[in-house]
Design an enzyme around this catalytic site. Structure first.
Site, PDB file in Angstrom:
ATOM      1  N   GLU A 154      -6.753   4.933   7.890  1.00  0.00           N
ATOM      2  CA  GLU A 154      -6.624   6.120   7.552  1.00  0.00           C
ATOM      3  C   GLU A 154      -7.820   6.660   6.747  1.00  0.00           C
ATOM      4  O   GLU A 154      -8.084   7.942   7.166  1.00  0.00           O
ATOM      5  CB  GLU A 154      -5.179   6.454   6.642  1.00  0.00           C
ATOM      6  CG  GLU A 154      -4.069   6.211   7.694  1.00  0.00           C
ATOM      7  CD  GLU A 154      -2.750   5.516   6.856  1.00  0.00           C
ATOM      8  OE1 GLU A 154      -2.927   5.273   5.837  1.00  0.00           O
ATOM      9  OE2 GLU A 154      -1.965   4.919   7.635  1.00  0.00           O
ATOM     10  N   SER A 214       3.891  -2.095  10.407  1.00  0.00           N
ATOM     11  CA  SER A 214       5.119  -2.308  10.459  1.00  0.00           C
ATOM     12  C   SER A 214       5.806  -3.581   9.970  1.00  0.00           C
ATOM     13  O   SER A 214       6.618  -4.009  10.776  1.00  0.00           O
ATOM     14  CB  SER A 214       5.423  -1.935  11.936  1.00  0.00           C
ATOM     15  OG  SER A 214       5.010  -0.238  12.240  1.00  0.00           O
ATOM     16  N   GLY A 236       2.574   2.438  10.856  1.00  0.00           N
ATOM     17  CA  GLY A 236       3.611   3.471  10.637  1.00  0.00           C
ATOM     18  C   GLY A 236       4.526   3.970  11.898  1.00  0.00           C
ATOM     19  O   GLY A 236       5.085   4.846  12.229  1.00  0.00           O
ATOM     20  N   LYS A 272       0.149   4.312  -0.111  1.00  0.00           N
ATOM     21  CA  LYS A 272      -0.358   5.237   0.525  1.00  0.00           C
ATOM     22  C   LYS A 272      -0.098   6.668  -0.432  1.00  0.00           C
ATOM     23  O   LYS A 272      -0.254   6.523  -1.798  1.00  0.00           O
ATOM     24  CB  LYS A 272       0.157   5.590   1.936  1.00  0.00           C
ATOM     25  CG  LYS A 272      -0.057   4.348   2.651  1.00  0.00           C
ATOM     26  CD  LYS A 272       0.055   4.599   3.997  1.00  0.00           C
ATOM     27  CE  LYS A 272      -0.115   3.172   4.763  1.00  0.00           C
ATOM     28  NZ  LYS A 272      -0.082   3.323   6.298  1.00  0.00           N
ATOM     29  N   GLU A 283      -5.338  -4.661  10.661  1.00  0.00           N
ATOM     30  CA  GLU A 283      -4.301  -3.869  10.842  1.00  0.00           C
ATOM     31  C   GLU A 283      -4.432  -2.943  12.150  1.00  0.00           C
ATOM     32  O   GLU A 283      -5.235  -2.055  12.282  1.00  0.00           O
ATOM     33  CB  GLU A 283      -4.184  -2.830   9.701  1.00  0.00           C
ATOM     34  CG  GLU A 283      -3.823  -3.357   8.273  1.00  0.00           C
ATOM     35  CD  GLU A 283      -3.469  -2.470   7.245  1.00  0.00           C
ATOM     36  OE1 GLU A 283      -2.271  -2.675   6.739  1.00  0.00           O
ATOM     37  OE2 GLU A 283      -3.863  -1.393   7.212  1.00  0.00           O
ATOM     38  N   HIS A 286      -9.494   1.146   5.130  1.00  0.00           N
ATOM     39  CA  HIS A 286      -8.322   1.488   5.685  1.00  0.00           C
ATOM     40  C   HIS A 286      -8.326   2.226   6.766  1.00  0.00           C
ATOM     41  O   HIS A 286      -9.233   3.247   6.896  1.00  0.00           O
ATOM     42  CB  HIS A 286      -7.193   1.956   4.806  1.00  0.00           C
ATOM     43  CG  HIS A 286      -5.726   1.656   5.293  1.00  0.00           C
ATOM     44  ND1 HIS A 286      -5.275   2.933   6.049  1.00  0.00           N
ATOM     45  CD2 HIS A 286      -4.702   0.962   5.176  1.00  0.00           C
ATOM     46  CE1 HIS A 286      -4.186   2.623   6.740  1.00  0.00           C
ATOM     47  NE2 HIS A 286      -3.755   1.456   5.983  1.00  0.00           N
ATOM     48  N   ASN A 298       0.891  -1.206  -0.158  1.00  0.00           N
ATOM     49  CA  ASN A 298      -0.052  -0.006   0.031  1.00  0.00           C
ATOM     50  C   ASN A 298       1.014   1.199  -0.130  1.00  0.00           C
ATOM     51  O   ASN A 298       1.527   1.517   1.006  1.00  0.00           O
ATOM     52  CB  ASN A 298      -0.790  -0.079   1.185  1.00  0.00           C
ATOM     53  CG  ASN A 298      -1.700   0.963   1.279  1.00  0.00           C
ATOM     54  OD1 ASN A 298      -1.849   2.157   0.493  1.00  0.00           O
ATOM     55  ND2 ASN A 298      -2.542   1.336   2.700  1.00  0.00           N
TER      56      ASN A 298
END
Ligand code: 13P
Length: 261
Positions: free
Chosen positions: A98, A214, A174, A12, A168, A96, A10
Site C-alpha cells: 500500500e 487474507s 484484503g 493499517k 504479501e 508495504h 498490521n
C-alpha cells in the site's frame, strides 16, 4: 529446526487511540497463556504511545507501519526511527504494497529506510510481493527477485541477518483470496534461496519469512505447516481480538504438534 512463529498484526489506518487501547486490552487477555509465538501489534502512529504503556507488562511487542529514512530533520509529516524507539517500538513494517502503490515508494527509498531502521536497532519487516497482473504474466518470481535485490540485496551480512521479510502477494491483500499454502511455500522457498545465494546458507535459513494476504484463523494452520513459512502478517483479522488470538493459537498449535519442531 523450525523457528518460533512470529504473528504480526498490521492495523493499517484503523483504530483511534482509545479504540486501540480497548483492542490491545482484549488481545492481551486472549493471549496471555501463549509463550511459543512472538506476537507483534502495529497500530497507527497516534496510538503507539498508549498501546506501548499497556504492553509494558506483557510479551506482546510493538511495531510501527512505516517510518522515514532520516533520523531527524525538516521532513514535515514524517516520523523518525528515534521517535519510534522512544515510544517503545521494536519493529517497523517497511515497503508495504500500500505504501508502494498509493505513496509511490520504490525499492531505492525502501532500501534507505531499511538501513536507517537497522542503524537505530529497529527490526524491519520488509514486504515484497507481486500484483495479479504480474502473477498472470508469470513474472512473479522476477518481480520479487528485483524487490529483494534492490531493497535488501545490498545490505551487509550482519544487517540482513536482523531483517524479517514478509511475502504479501498484492492480489491476496484484503480480497479474501489467500495464496494456497503451496503457492506461498513456493515463493518462500524461492526467497530463501535468493538470500542463501547472496549471503550463505546460514543466514538464508535464519531469516524469518512471514506470509501476508487474507490470513484468517481457518487458513493459518495449513500455511504455518509449510517448512518455509515462519509466521504471518495479518491485516483485517488482526482488528478483532478474537480472530487475531485464534490465529496466534493456530500458530502455536502447529508448532506444538511437532510440525514446527
Ligand atoms: P489482509 O490480512 O487484510 O489481507 O491484509 C494483509 C496485509 O496487508 C498485512 O500487511
Amino acid at each position: 529446526m523450525k523457528k518460533k512463529p512470529l504473528i504480526a498484526g498490521n492495523w493499517k489506518m484503523y483504530k483511534t487511540a482509545s479504540e486501540a487501547v480497548a483492542l490491545v486490552q482484549t488481545i492481551k487477555a486472549a493471549t496471555h497463556t501463549i509463550s511459543d509465538v512472538t506476537i507483534v501489534v502495529c497500530p497507527p502512529f497516534t496510538a503507539l504511545g498508549k498501546v506501548s504503556e499497556l504492553l509494558a507488562d506483557c510479551r506482546i511487542e510493538l511495531g510501527a507501519q512505516n517510518m522515514y529514512s532520516a533520523p531527524e530533520g525538516a521532513f514535515t509529516g514524517e516520523i523518525s526511527p528515534t521517535m519510534l524507539k522512544d515510544v517503545g517500538c521494536r519493529y517497523v513494517i517497511l515497503g508495504h504494497s500500500e505504501r508502494r502503490q498509493y505513496f509511490r515508494e520504490d525499492d531505492i527509498l525502501i532500501h534507505e529506510k531499511v538501513k536507517t531502521a537497522l542503524k537505530y536497532s529497529l527490526v524491519p519487516i520488509v514486504c515484497v510481493g507481486e500484483t495479479l497482473a504480474e502473477r498472470e504474466s508469470r513474472t512473479h518470481f522476477d518481480v520479487v527477485k528485483t524487490q529483494f535485490d534492490e531493497s535488501l540485496g545490498r545490505l551487509e551480512k550482519d544487517d540482513i541477518a536482523k531483517v524479517v521479510i514478509a511475502y504479501e502477494p498484492v492480489w491476496a491483500i484484503g480480497t479474501g483470496k489467500t495464496a494456497t499454502p503451496d503457492q506461498a511455500e513456493q515463493m518462500h522457498s524461492y526467497i530463501r534461496r535468493l538470500i542463501s545465494e547472496r549471503y550463505g546458507q546460514e543466514i538464508g535459513t535464519k531469516i524469518p519469512l512471514l506470509y501476508g494476504g487474507s490470513v484468517k484463523p481457518d487458513n493459518t494452520r495449513s500455511l504455518m505447516e509449510k517448512p518455509n513459512i515462519d509466521g504471518a502478517l495479518v491485516g483485517g483479522a488482526s482488528l478483532k481480538a478474537e480472530s487475531f488470538a485464534q490465529i496466534i493459537q493456530e500458530a502455536q498449535a502447529a508448532r506444538e504438534a511437532g510440525v514446527k519442531s
